[in-house]
Design a protein around this motif. Structure first.
Motif, PDB file in Angstrom:
ATOM      1  N   GLY A 443       0.794  -1.220   0.000  1.00 50.62           N
ATOM      2  CA  GLY A 443       0.000   0.000   0.000  1.00 50.62           C
ATOM      3  C   GLY A 443       0.820   1.259   0.000  1.00 50.62           C
ATOM      4  N   GLY A 444       2.101   1.161  -0.355  1.00 54.42           N
ATOM      5  CA  GLY A 444       2.951   2.341  -0.390  1.00 54.42           C
ATOM      6  C   GLY A 444       2.956   3.029  -1.736  1.00 54.42           C
ATOM      7  N   ASN A 445       3.628   4.213  -1.805  1.00 53.22           N
ATOM      8  CA  ASN A 445       3.817   4.952  -3.048  1.00 53.22           C
ATOM      9  C   ASN A 445       2.495   5.211  -3.796  1.00 53.22           C
ATOM     10  N   GLY A 446       1.467   5.548  -3.026  1.00 53.91           N
ATOM     11  CA  GLY A 446       0.191   5.913  -3.629  1.00 53.91           C
ATOM     12  C   GLY A 446      -0.712   4.747  -3.984  1.00 53.91           C
ATOM     13  N   PHE A 507       1.154 -10.539   4.668  1.00 55.18           N
ATOM     14  CA  PHE A 507       0.085 -11.181   3.901  1.00 55.18           C
ATOM     15  C   PHE A 507      -1.273 -11.156   4.609  1.00 55.18           C
ATOM     16  N   ASP A 508      -1.291 -10.781   5.869  1.00 54.10           N
ATOM     17  CA  ASP A 508      -2.550 -10.748   6.630  1.00 54.10           C
ATOM     18  C   ASP A 508      -3.402  -9.586   6.132  1.00 54.10           C
ATOM     19  N   ARG A 509      -4.512  -9.893   5.499  1.00 54.76           N
ATOM     20  CA  ARG A 509      -5.340  -8.839   4.909  1.00 54.76           C
ATOM     21  C   ARG A 509      -6.155  -8.078   5.954  1.00 54.76           C
ATOM     22  N   HIS A 510      -6.080  -8.515   7.215  1.00 56.15           N
ATOM     23  CA  HIS A 510      -6.810  -7.845   8.292  1.00 56.15           C
ATOM     24  C   HIS A 510      -5.929  -6.848   9.055  1.00 56.15           C
ATOM     25  N   ILE A 511      -4.654  -6.754   8.667  1.00 57.03           N
ATOM     26  CA  ILE A 511      -3.735  -5.784   9.276  1.00 57.03           C
ATOM     27  C   ILE A 511      -3.577  -4.614   8.312  1.00 57.03           C
ATOM     28  N   SER A 512      -3.682  -3.400   8.805  1.00 58.71           N
ATOM     29  CA  SER A 512      -3.631  -2.210   7.956  1.00 58.71           C
ATOM     30  C   SER A 512      -2.230  -1.997   7.392  1.00 58.71           C
ATOM     31  N   TRP A 513      -2.184  -1.276   6.270  1.00 59.45           N
ATOM     32  CA  TRP A 513      -0.883  -0.963   5.674  1.00 59.45           C
ATOM     33  C   TRP A 513      -0.043  -0.107   6.616  1.00 59.45           C
ATOM     34  N   GLU A 514      -0.663   0.756   7.368  1.00 61.21           N
ATOM     35  CA  GLU A 514       0.067   1.607   8.311  1.00 61.21           C
ATOM     36  C   GLU A 514       0.863   0.758   9.302  1.00 61.21           C
ATOM     37  N   ASN A 515       0.317  -0.366   9.715  1.00 58.98           N
ATOM     38  CA  ASN A 515       1.021  -1.250  10.641  1.00 58.98           C
ATOM     39  C   ASN A 515       2.023  -2.157   9.929  1.00 58.98           C
ATOM     40  N   LYS A 516       1.812  -2.365   8.635  1.00 57.27           N
ATOM     41  CA  LYS A 516       2.733  -3.229   7.881  1.00 57.27           C
ATOM     42  C   LYS A 516       3.979  -2.483   7.416  1.00 57.27           C
ATOM     43  N   LYS A 517       3.807  -1.226   7.028  1.00 50.13           N
ATOM     44  CA  LYS A 517       4.923  -0.523   6.392  1.00 50.13           C
ATOM     45  C   LYS A 517       6.107  -0.321   7.319  1.00 50.13           C
ATOM     46  N   VAL A 518       5.868  -0.338   8.619  1.00 50.02           N
ATOM     47  CA  VAL A 518       6.972  -0.148   9.568  1.00 50.02           C
ATOM     48  C   VAL A 518       7.864  -1.384   9.650  1.00 50.02           C
ATOM     49  N   ASN A 523      15.534  -3.239   2.057  1.00 52.26           N
ATOM     50  CA  ASN A 523      15.982  -3.570   0.702  1.00 52.26           C
ATOM     51  C   ASN A 523      14.817  -3.716  -0.271  1.00 52.26           C
ATOM     52  N   TYR A 524      13.622  -4.043   0.225  1.00 53.17           N
ATOM     53  CA  TYR A 524      12.462  -4.148  -0.657  1.00 53.17           C
ATOM     54  C   TYR A 524      12.087  -2.770  -1.194  1.00 53.17           C
ATOM     55  N   THR A 525      12.068  -1.772  -0.310  1.00 47.93           N
ATOM     56  CA  THR A 525      11.731  -0.419  -0.725  1.00 47.93           C
ATOM     57  C   THR A 525      12.768   0.136  -1.684  1.00 47.93           C
ATOM     58  N   SER A 526      14.041  -0.083  -1.391  1.00 44.46           N
ATOM     59  CA  SER A 526      15.089   0.460  -2.251  1.00 44.46           C
ATOM     60  C   SER A 526      15.059  -0.180  -3.627  1.00 44.46           C
TER      61      SER A 526
END
Length: 533
Positions: A443-446, A507-518, A523-526
């Motif tokens: 859910g990053g980068n828009g 992969f848990d679809r019940h956890i928000s992106w805000e909690n996942k992105k941290v 290396n995935y983002t870069s």
């Protein structure tokens, strides 16, 4: 004793799981050594043939009217063709580890950018178990993944020369991607003068191996892994005239315009940004040249299959040798504007699969099955053929019940995942026999987490996302339930190293992106940002 050995309970963590593997392996080998010494002659020879990047639709026996695969067509007519065979991870390193061990990727922890397979895990691979049970095991071609003494997360793309050579009675494998030029493959150099291209060289080696073991009382398991038709496109010049003057039709879902309806996440990996544009799929002329070379490479594989079948017949072993043919992943070939594989769409994840057992009464009928199966089922099937029990750690199942009854359904769903490459393309999907569900967690980068639902029967080209269609409400809810079940399994059985612990939340679809992105590994983002440039 059998129940104690094969139902050790669910692993509680990596140490507990590895201890179970070690204890199980010791008892397993003792039992099989005692049970099968007297039965060696009753068990079949087994030949497992693995292509690299052979797409499901690039085969005559799967309906392609242009490609020429005469020997595979003959084998398919004699055997059983699986129309719903998927690689649970559609990239070579991960898929090959799964084929050998029967385990899903989040249990092998083996893939590019992640790490190796451990020796503890490899001890329960089908070549090791068959060898301990009295089989002569041989390997040739691209092995594709490293096997290390302990956990290693520093295995790069070109450093997987840590191979279990001593675990085979005959080794003709190579490091890395191997080479099309036979002379450049160390253990195949003796074939270079007569067979300068590796595909025919592998066929010649396999034919010699078969003939040399004609009168042996010891059954053999020969695993041959072709480099073809993987890039770079260097087909055998011997077959240059096979596709001369032939026009290769483009798939109906060819090109970027036919991929704009797909999730944005899927379009942010190298399948769009690099492979489609750089390997000749954007212009009609370049497409013709690229795909003809791809088809020609497959023809070389088919030719080698013919060499093997001829050797079996001439040696008299054609009546007691099971042949399995498949590929480690599919290939997009420009469908939806993609190149390569990796993504959970049909062209990338689906692969051809032929099973032939000359001893079986249902062979030679051109039979096909729609039963849902995958690469994790290869190892259990080979073990079952050798009359061995299937280890507790394997996620796959033996396909022999389907061979007995092609209409049999073996599972409700099969997970297909990607944990390699750009962050947005990391995904878990659920295949049922007729419907496919994909959850894009990034859910990053828009972007926003996205769901896709495709009816594989009515829409095999995946041109319409039915996730918001009320007609499919029941199917959607069912596949979402299967998805959640698989996430729970990842949380319970997935390893906690090589960055795989991350997916238990991702992969848990019940956890928000805000909690996942941290918890998103840096290396995935870069990697994603490099691809955007």
């Amino acid at each position: 004793m059998k129940n104690a050995l094969f139902n050790l309970g669910k692993p509680k963590g990596r140490r507990h799981f590895n201890l179970q593997l070690t204890v199980f392996a010791v008892f397993y080998l003792l039992v099989t050594a005692l049970c099968f010494e007297a039965e060696a002659q009753e068990r079949p020879n087994i030949i497992f043939l693995l292509a690299d990047d052979h797409s499901y639709l690039s085969a005559g026996f799967n309906g392609n009217k242009v490609i020429k695969t005469p020997n595979l067509d003959k084998l398919s007519a004699q055997g059983l063709v699986f129309d719903n065979y998927y690689n649970t991870t559609s990239i070579c390193m991960a898929s090959r580890a799964q084929i050998m061990t029967g385990m899903l990727e989040y249990k092998t922890a083996c893939n590019f950018t992640h790490g190796s397979l451990t020796k503890e895990q490899y001890e329960l691979s089908y070549p090791v178990l068959l060898r301990k049970a009295g089989y002569k095991v041989a390997f040739a071609g691209k092995f594709g993944f490293p096997v290390t003494e302990g956990i290693s997360n520093s295995i790069g793309h070109h450093t997987y020369d840590l191979l279990p050579i001593d675990q085979f009675d005959e080794w003709r494998g190579g490091i890395g991607q191997t080479e099309y030029e036979t002379a450049k493959n160390k253990y195949m150099q003796m074939y270079a003068d007569d067979y300068p291209h590796s595909s025919r060289a592998y066929g010649a080696w396999a034919a010699n191996f078969i003939k040399e073991n004609t009168n042996s009382k010891q059954p053999f398991c020969l695993s041959l892994s072709f480099k073809a038709p993987h890039l770079p496109s260097v087909p055998d010049p011997m077959f240059d005239e096979v596709y001369a003057g032939i026009e290769i039709p483009m798939p109906e879902n060819y090109g970027i315009a036919n991929g704009r309806h797909l999730a944005e996440q899927a379009q942010n990996g190298r399948q769009r940004l690099r492979l489609f544009r750089n390997y000749g799929y954007e212009s009609a002329d370049a497409y013709q040249e690229s795909v003809k070379k791809y088809y020609q490479l497959i023809y070389g594989v088919d030719y080698a299959v013919g060499m093997i079948m001829k050797a079996l017949k001439e040696s008299g072993q054609d009546k007691n040798t099971v042949i399995i043919y498949t590929s480690d992943n599919g290939y997009h070939l420009g469908a939806h504007g993609f190149g390569g594989k990796v993504l959970p769409y049909e062209e990338a994840a689906k692969a051809p699969f032929i099973y032939f057992d000359p001893r079986h009464k249902k062979m030679n009928k051109g039979t096909r099955t729609a039963s849902l199966v995958g690469n994790i089922d290869v190892a259990p099937t080979i073990l079952a053929l050798a009359q061995l029990e299937i280890p507790f750690n394997m996620d796959g199942k033996s396909l022999l019940p389907i061979v007995d009854n092609p209409k049999k359904s073996m599972r409700s769903y099969l997970p297909v995942m990607n944990m390699f490459g750009a962050a947005p393309t990391h995904v878990l999907s659920i295949q049922s026999d007729k419907i496919k569900y994909i959850y894009w967690a990034y859910g990053g980068n828009g972007m926003k987490p996205t769901e896709e639902l495709f009816d594989k029967e009515k829409d095999p080209l995946e041109m319409k996302n039915e996730v918001n269609n009320p007609v499919y409400k029941r199917q959607l809810e069912q596949l979402q339930s299967y998805y959640d079940q698989e996430v729970l399994k990842i949380k319970k059985e997935g390893v906690d190293y090589n960055n795989y612990q991350f997916y238990k939340q991702y992969f848990d679809r019940h956890i928000s992106w805000e909690n996942k992105k941290v918890i998103l590994p840096k290396n995935y983002t870069s990697l994603y940002k490099r691809l955007l440039k």
